[in-house]
Design a protein around this motif. Structure first.
Motif, PDB file in Angstrom:
ATOM      1  N   GLN A  39       0.770  -1.311  -0.110  1.00 20.41           N
ATOM      2  CA  GLN A  39      -0.096   0.111  -0.070  1.00 20.41           C
ATOM      3  C   GLN A  39       0.910   1.268  -0.006  1.00 20.41           C
ATOM      4  O   GLN A  39       0.594   2.226  -0.761  1.00 20.41           O
ATOM      5  N   HIS A  40       1.957   1.125   0.765  1.00 22.94           N
ATOM      6  CA  HIS A  40       2.590   2.484   0.812  1.00 22.94           C
ATOM      7  C   HIS A  40       3.560   2.658  -0.622  1.00 22.94           C
ATOM      8  O   HIS A  40       3.851   3.626  -1.005  1.00 22.94           O
ATOM      9  N   GLU A  41       3.903   1.697  -1.011  1.00 24.67           N
ATOM     10  CA  GLU A  41       4.398   1.786  -2.542  1.00 24.67           C
ATOM     11  C   GLU A  41       3.414   2.291  -3.601  1.00 24.67           C
ATOM     12  O   GLU A  41       3.968   2.949  -4.475  1.00 24.67           O
ATOM     13  N   ILE A  42       2.257   1.807  -3.622  1.00 26.55           N
ATOM     14  CA  ILE A  42       1.234   2.280  -4.395  1.00 26.55           C
ATOM     15  C   ILE A  42       1.109   3.747  -4.289  1.00 26.55           C
ATOM     16  O   ILE A  42       0.811   4.554  -5.262  1.00 26.55           O
ATOM     17  N   ALA A  43       1.105   4.188  -2.932  1.00 26.13           N
ATOM     18  CA  ALA A  43       0.642   5.513  -2.686  1.00 26.13           C
ATOM     19  C   ALA A  43       1.848   6.533  -3.187  1.00 26.13           C
ATOM     20  O   ALA A  43       1.622   7.453  -3.688  1.00 26.13           O
ATOM     21  N   GLU A  44       2.858   6.088  -3.092  1.00 25.41           N
ATOM     22  CA  GLU A  44       4.182   6.761  -3.641  1.00 25.41           C
ATOM     23  C   GLU A  44       4.081   6.897  -5.095  1.00 25.41           C
ATOM     24  O   GLU A  44       4.203   7.751  -5.483  1.00 25.41           O
ATOM     25  N   ARG A  45       3.723   5.689  -5.571  1.00 20.40           N
ATOM     26  CA  ARG A  45       3.599   5.585  -7.188  1.00 20.40           C
ATOM     27  C   ARG A  45       2.407   6.459  -7.780  1.00 20.40           C
ATOM     28  O   ARG A  45       2.611   7.120  -8.787  1.00 20.40           O
ATOM     29  N   LEU A  46       1.418   6.759  -6.865  1.00 23.34           N
ATOM     30  CA  LEU A  46       0.314   7.519  -7.166  1.00 23.34           C
ATOM     31  C   LEU A  46       0.552   9.207  -6.767  1.00 23.34           C
ATOM     32  O   LEU A  46      -0.436   9.936  -7.040  1.00 23.34           O
ATOM     33  N   GLY A  47       1.512   9.391  -6.064  1.00 18.64           N
ATOM     34  CA  GLY A  47       1.945  10.781  -5.757  1.00 18.64           C
ATOM     35  C   GLY A  47       1.201  10.997  -4.263  1.00 18.64           C
ATOM     36  O   GLY A  47       1.203  12.236  -3.886  1.00 18.64           O
ATOM     37  N   TYR A  48       0.796  10.265  -3.560  1.00 19.96           N
ATOM     38  CA  TYR A  48       0.168  10.337  -2.112  1.00 19.96           C
ATOM     39  C   TYR A  48       1.220  10.392  -1.153  1.00 19.96           C
ATOM     40  O   TYR A  48       2.343   9.779  -1.290  1.00 19.96           O
ATOM     41  N   ALA A  49       1.260  11.299  -0.106  1.00 18.02           N
ATOM     42  CA  ALA A  49       2.240  11.568   0.952  1.00 18.02           C
ATOM     43  C   ALA A  49       2.314  10.314   2.045  1.00 18.02           C
ATOM     44  O   ALA A  49       3.358   9.897   2.571  1.00 18.02           O
ATOM     45  N   SER A  50       1.028   9.652   2.211  1.00 15.58           N
ATOM     46  CA  SER A  50       1.056   8.238   2.893  1.00 15.58           C
ATOM     47  C   SER A  50       0.012   7.261   2.085  1.00 15.58           C
ATOM     48  O   SER A  50      -0.545   7.430   1.204  1.00 15.58           O
ATOM     49  N   HIS A  51      -0.107   6.248   2.865  1.00 16.85           N
ATOM     50  CA  HIS A  51      -0.907   5.271   2.437  1.00 16.85           C
ATOM     51  C   HIS A  51      -2.249   5.287   2.728  1.00 16.85           C
ATOM     52  O   HIS A  51      -3.097   4.328   2.455  1.00 16.85           O
ATOM     53  N   SER A  52      -2.777   6.393   3.481  1.00 16.95           N
ATOM     54  CA  SER A  52      -3.988   6.458   4.106  1.00 16.95           C
ATOM     55  C   SER A  52      -5.101   6.582   2.910  1.00 16.95           C
ATOM     56  O   SER A  52      -6.189   6.024   2.895  1.00 16.95           O
ATOM     57  N   PRO A  53      -4.830   7.514   1.798  1.00 15.70           N
ATOM     58  CA  PRO A  53      -5.830   7.715   0.684  1.00 15.70           C
ATOM     59  C   PRO A  53      -6.031   6.210   0.071  1.00 15.70           C
ATOM     60  O   PRO A  53      -7.235   5.922  -0.299  1.00 15.70           O
ATOM     61  N   ILE A  54      -4.954   5.366   0.138  1.00 22.12           N
ATOM     62  CA  ILE A  54      -5.192   4.053  -0.472  1.00 22.12           C
ATOM     63  C   ILE A  54      -5.975   3.185   0.126  1.00 22.12           C
ATOM     64  O   ILE A  54      -6.846   2.606  -0.172  1.00 22.12           O
ATOM     65  N   SER A  55      -5.703   3.201   1.604  1.00 21.17           N
ATOM     66  CA  SER A  55      -6.670   2.576   2.168  1.00 21.17           C
ATOM     67  C   SER A  55      -7.945   2.759   2.216  1.00 21.17           C
ATOM     68  O   SER A  55      -9.054   1.872   2.234  1.00 21.17           O
ATOM     69  N   LYS A  56      -8.319   4.303   2.186  1.00 22.30           N
ATOM     70  CA  LYS A  56      -9.752   4.608   2.021  1.00 22.30           C
ATOM     71  C   LYS A  56     -10.288   4.174   0.687  1.00 22.30           C
ATOM     72  O   LYS A  56     -11.417   3.941   0.409  1.00 22.30           O
ATOM     73  N   LYS A  57      -9.418   4.254  -0.396  1.00 24.31           N
ATOM     74  CA  LYS A  57     -10.087   3.640  -1.638  1.00 24.31           C
ATOM     75  C   LYS A  57     -10.438   2.264  -1.666  1.00 24.31           C
ATOM     76  O   LYS A  57     -11.265   2.034  -2.429  1.00 24.31           O
ATOM     77  N   LEU A  58      -9.404   1.545  -1.040  1.00 18.85           N
ATOM     78  CA  LEU A  58      -9.671   0.097  -0.984  1.00 18.85           C
ATOM     79  C   LEU A  58     -10.947  -0.170  -0.304  1.00 18.85           C
ATOM     80  O   LEU A  58     -11.873  -1.137  -0.438  1.00 18.85           O
ATOM     81  N   ALA A  59     -11.367   0.672   0.872  1.00 20.28           N
ATOM     82  CA  ALA A  59     -12.483   0.674   1.700  1.00 20.28           C
ATOM     83  C   ALA A  59     -13.879   0.532   0.666  1.00 20.28           C
ATOM     84  O   ALA A  59     -14.794   0.112   0.541  1.00 20.28           O
ATOM     85  N   GLN A  60     -13.541   1.776  -0.202  1.00 21.35           N
ATOM     86  CA  GLN A  60     -14.811   2.280  -1.182  1.00 21.35           C
ATOM     87  C   GLN A  60     -14.783   1.004  -1.998  1.00 21.35           C
ATOM     88  O   GLN A  60     -15.928   0.803  -2.361  1.00 21.35           O
ATOM     89  N   ILE A  61     -13.721   0.428  -2.758  1.00 20.83           N
ATOM     90  CA  ILE A  61     -13.728  -0.646  -3.598  1.00 20.83           C
ATOM     91  C   ILE A  61     -14.651  -1.858  -2.998  1.00 20.83           C
ATOM     92  O   ILE A  61     -15.491  -2.593  -3.661  1.00 20.83           O
ATOM     93  N   ARG A  62     -14.200  -2.293  -1.814  1.00 18.50           N
ATOM     94  CA  ARG A  62     -14.863  -3.354  -0.979  1.00 18.50           C
ATOM     95  C   ARG A  62     -16.502  -3.047  -1.045  1.00 18.50           C
ATOM     96  O   ARG A  62     -17.279  -4.011  -1.166  1.00 18.50           O
ATOM     97  N   ARG A  63     -16.781  -1.843  -0.572  1.00 17.45           N
ATOM     98  CA  ARG A  63     -18.222  -1.350  -0.543  1.00 17.45           C
ATOM     99  C   ARG A  63     -18.955  -1.858  -1.885  1.00 17.45           C
ATOM    100  O   ARG A  63     -20.055  -2.289  -1.881  1.00 17.45           O
ATOM    101  N   GLN A  64     -18.192  -1.203  -2.865  1.00 17.35           N
ATOM    102  CA  GLN A  64     -18.977  -1.586  -4.378  1.00 17.35           C
ATOM    103  C   GLN A  64     -18.784  -2.777  -4.810  1.00 17.35           C
ATOM    104  O   GLN A  64     -19.812  -3.172  -5.022  1.00 17.35           O
ATOM    105  N   ALA A  65     -17.940  -3.710  -4.216  1.00 17.04           N
ATOM    106  CA  ALA A  65     -18.013  -4.916  -4.424  1.00 17.04           C
ATOM    107  C   ALA A  65     -19.093  -5.885  -3.766  1.00 17.04           C
ATOM    108  O   ALA A  65     -19.966  -6.684  -4.349  1.00 17.04           O
ATOM    109  N   GLU A  66     -19.411  -5.343  -2.359  1.00 21.81           N
ATOM    110  CA  GLU A  66     -20.186  -5.936  -1.620  1.00 21.81           C
ATOM    111  C   GLU A  66     -21.737  -5.675  -2.150  1.00 21.81           C
ATOM    112  O   GLU A  66     -22.683  -6.543  -2.240  1.00 21.81           O
ATOM    113  N   GLN A  67     -21.984  -4.513  -2.783  1.00 22.46           N
ATOM    114  CA  GLN A  67     -23.117  -3.961  -3.273  1.00 22.46           C
ATOM    115  C   GLN A  67     -23.387  -4.790  -4.651  1.00 22.46           C
ATOM    116  O   GLN A  67     -24.443  -5.151  -5.058  1.00 22.46           O
ATOM    117  N   PHE A  68     -22.146  -4.975  -5.357  1.00 18.20           N
ATOM    118  CA  PHE A  68     -22.458  -5.566  -6.660  1.00 18.20           C
ATOM    119  C   PHE A  68     -22.946  -7.193  -6.471  1.00 18.20           C
ATOM    120  O   PHE A  68     -23.415  -7.808  -7.110  1.00 18.20           O
TER     121      PHE A  68
END
Length: 401
Positions: free
Chosen positions: A367-396
């Motif tokens: 997660q921290h490597e993805i954050a760096e690759r996408l230009g985020y200062a920490s992995h927190s935004p990635i964790s939030k996006k994964l939570a969004q993806i999880r919710r979308q999958a549960e709805q699907f």
């Protein structure tokens, strides 16, 4: 006078066609398909064997207007398959281009093949595992036995192959290998976008494992007695070559011959794909995350199992993301590439950035490597996006009902 005359163009064409194609009447199940190897002992009195040989890459070079020197050097370069990444050390500094440029890269293990539209020479090991009935089924020509590694192209084979040779070969190989990937359902029971079906058609994915099978088979062949003993490899500066020993070349011969032998090599290729391409991990991941679009309209055991789990046990499904290390992404021929982003219909549920995160995560990034690759200062935004993806999958999957 007739013996001294130059052959006509038609005569040359007839000879070359005869050299390329196997007459139908000469096909015997105990002899076809076949792949052979020529021993380096035909030219070399000894070889260098790496203690840890690298898996070779197939390097396509322009040989359309090749010189005799280039053709000869390519043949000798490939003969030394046992030397792997150390084969350049058998040659002087006056190698012809483009071999010289490859040698200048250092100790790299490269098998040289002519650059052709069909890519026959890169895919020849896969083609020569197919029985005649499969070739007929997919409209592929009946070629004579194959040679590994490439030595020479006497018949200019590419001119006899159709423009869609690669597509036909991909379908034929997928049809051959499919029972070993999904024994319970036919390939036609899955959609064209099904990840495993795409993987079965991806010839580039299967070249490394079949090459490993070939080399492991050849390493069981006896050695030619050239009087060489196993020992350190001396260098001109008085030192020794680290990670290598001397030895006799191995004998050549058939790597496989006949339908039964070829069928066993197909099984070995599938088994080897687990080490060269993490095949089992990919299959397990896909089967664990099936979606309805993976199936065609045909009934199959796999579809029945999917629907039973979906409608009867959907409330027990949990969506999780696991960081996988030492894995590689696999893209099928219908994948789209947009900058750094690789997407397919398998991830059509997600937006572009979400898809990129999932692909990177499944490709071994943390997660921290993805954050760096996408230009985020920490992995927190990635964790939030994964939570969004999880919710979308549960709805699907209907888990919110």
């Amino acid at each position: 006078m007739d013996d001294e005359r130059e052959p006509t163009t038609d005569e040359i064409e007839a000879w070359q066609r005869d050299d390329a194609f196997l007459p139908v009447g000469d096909v015997r199940p105990d002899e076809h398909p076949e792949l052979r190897n020529i021993s380096a002992g035909m030219i070399f009195s000894g070889v260098v064997r790496p203690l840890e040989p690298e898996l070779p890459d197939y390097v396509a070079i322009d040989m359309e207007h090749r010189s005799l020197e280039l053709g000869g050097q390519v043949g000798m370069w490939n003969l030394l398959w046992e030397a792997a990444q150390f084969r350049r050390r058998f040659f002087d500094d006056d190698l012809p281009e483009p071999i010289a440029s490859i040698a200048d890269m250092g100790d790299v293990n490269a098998i040289l093949v002519p650059r052709t539209q069909s890519r026959y020479f890169e895919y020849a090991p896969l083609y020569h595992l197919l029985r005649k009935s499969t070739l007929d089924r997919f409209g592929l020509p009946l070629l004579r036995r194959g040679q590994w590694p490439f030595m020479a192209d006497y018949s200019n084979i590419d001119r006899y192959l159709s423009a869609d040779f690669g597509d036909r070969l991909a379908r034929a190989w997928a049809w051959t290998v499919w029972p070993h990937l999904n024994s319970g359902s036919r390939i036609s029971a899955f959609s064209g976008d099904d990840p495993i079906r795409l993987l079965a058609h991806n010839l580039d994915f299967w070249v490394p494992p079949v090459t490993t099978v070939i080399q492991e088979t050849l390493r069981t062949f006896p050695e030619v007695d050239k009087g060489k003993t196993v020992g350190p490899v001396p260098l001109q500066d008085g030192g020794v070559l680290e990670g290598a020993v001397t030895g006799n070349p191995r004998m050549g011969g058939p790597v496989w011959m006949g339908e039964e032998d070829a069928a066993e090599r197909v099984v070995e290729t599938v088994e080897t794909a687990d080490s060269t391409g993490h095949l089992r991990g990919i299959l397990d991941a896909v089967r664990s995350h099936r979606v309805a679009d993976d199936f065609s309209a045909q009934w199959s055991n796999a579809r029945e199992d999917f629907e039973r789990k979906l409608y009867r046990k959907r409330n027990k499904v949990r969506v999780r993301f696991v960081e996988l290390t030492d894995t590689i992404p696999v893209q099928g021929p219908e994948s789209e590439v947009d900058g750094r982003l690789v997407t397919s219909d398998f991830l059509a549920l997600l937006d572009s950035q979400q898809r990129e995160i999932v692909v990177l995560l499944s490709s071994g990034y943390r997660q921290h490597e993805i954050a760096e690759r996408l230009g985020y200062a920490s992995h927190s935004p990635i964790s939030k996006k994964l939570a969004q993806i999880r919710r979308q999958a549960e709805q699907f999957f209907g888990m919110d009902q």
